[in-house]
Structure formats: structure tokens, C-alpha cells
Scaffold this motif. Structure first.
Motif, short mmCIF file in Angstrom:
data_model
loop_
_atom_site.label_atom_id
_atom_site.label_comp_id
_atom_site.label_asym_id
_atom_site.label_seq_id
_atom_site.Cartn_x
_atom_site.Cartn_y
_atom_site.Cartn_z
N GLU A 50 -8.02 -10.09 7.22
CA GLU A 50 -7.10 -9.01 6.89
C GLU A 50 -7.87 -7.73 6.60
N GLU A 51 -9.03 -7.86 5.96
CA GLU A 51 -9.84 -6.70 5.62
C GLU A 51 -10.28 -5.95 6.88
N LEU A 52 -10.66 -6.70 7.91
CA LEU A 52 -11.09 -6.08 9.16
C LEU A 52 -9.91 -5.39 9.87
N ALA A 53 -8.75 -6.02 9.85
CA ALA A 53 -7.55 -5.41 10.45
C ALA A 53 -7.23 -4.09 9.76
N ILE A 54 -7.31 -4.08 8.44
CA ILE A 54 -7.03 -2.86 7.67
C ILE A 54 -8.08 -1.79 7.96
N LYS A 55 -9.35 -2.20 8.02
CA LYS A 55 -10.43 -1.24 8.30
C LYS A 55 -10.18 -0.51 9.62
N TYR A 56 -9.84 -1.25 10.66
CA TYR A 56 -9.63 -0.61 11.95
C TYR A 56 -8.32 0.15 12.02
N TRP A 57 -7.29 -0.28 11.33
CA TRP A 57 -6.04 0.46 11.27
C TRP A 57 -6.27 1.82 10.60
N ASN A 58 -7.06 1.84 9.56
CA ASN A 58 -7.27 3.06 8.78
C ASN A 58 -8.20 4.07 9.45
#
Length: 65
Positions: A50-58
């Protein structure tokens, strides 16, 4: 550790959310307008955390890292 805050959708400005697809795959997107290119049901890339998904979304074009 606190979870990173999601930035709003870069296309429509609506609130974004994370979705756990299969227990080990996560996607991020907005869920308000199905016609928006950032809609969670469109071809959103999936990530193993989830952290990686958020990093790339942001990430935003032109912003400093």
C-alpha cells in the motif's frame, strides 16, 4: 509509523482512496466519477504494498522529489 496522506486526484480533484485487490496487490484512485481518468476502476497500476501505491499516486509532474 503514520500512513502517508493521499493527494487528491490530479484529474478531477476529488478525494483518493486505496483498494486492496487480492490481499497482496494495492491500487489508488478516485471513486467519485467513473469518467475520470484517475478513477479507481480504470487501468490503475497495482503495487505489492500500500505504501508503494500511495508513493506513486502522490507523484506529480514537475514537483521536486
Amino acid at each position: 509509523m503514520t500512513e502517508p496522506k493521499l493527494k487528491p486526484c490530479p484529474f478531477c480533484g476529488k478525494e483518493a482512496k486505496t483498494m486492496n485487490l487480492t490481499g497482496d496487490l494495492f491500487i489508488v484512485g478516485c471513486d467519485d466519477n467513473p469518467n475520470c481518468p484517475g478513477h479507481i476502476g480504470k487501468c490503475a497500476p497495482a503495487y505489492y504494498t500500500e505504501e508503494l501505491a500511495i508513493k506513486y499516486w502522490n507523484r506529480r509532474d514537475g514537483e521536486q522529489k
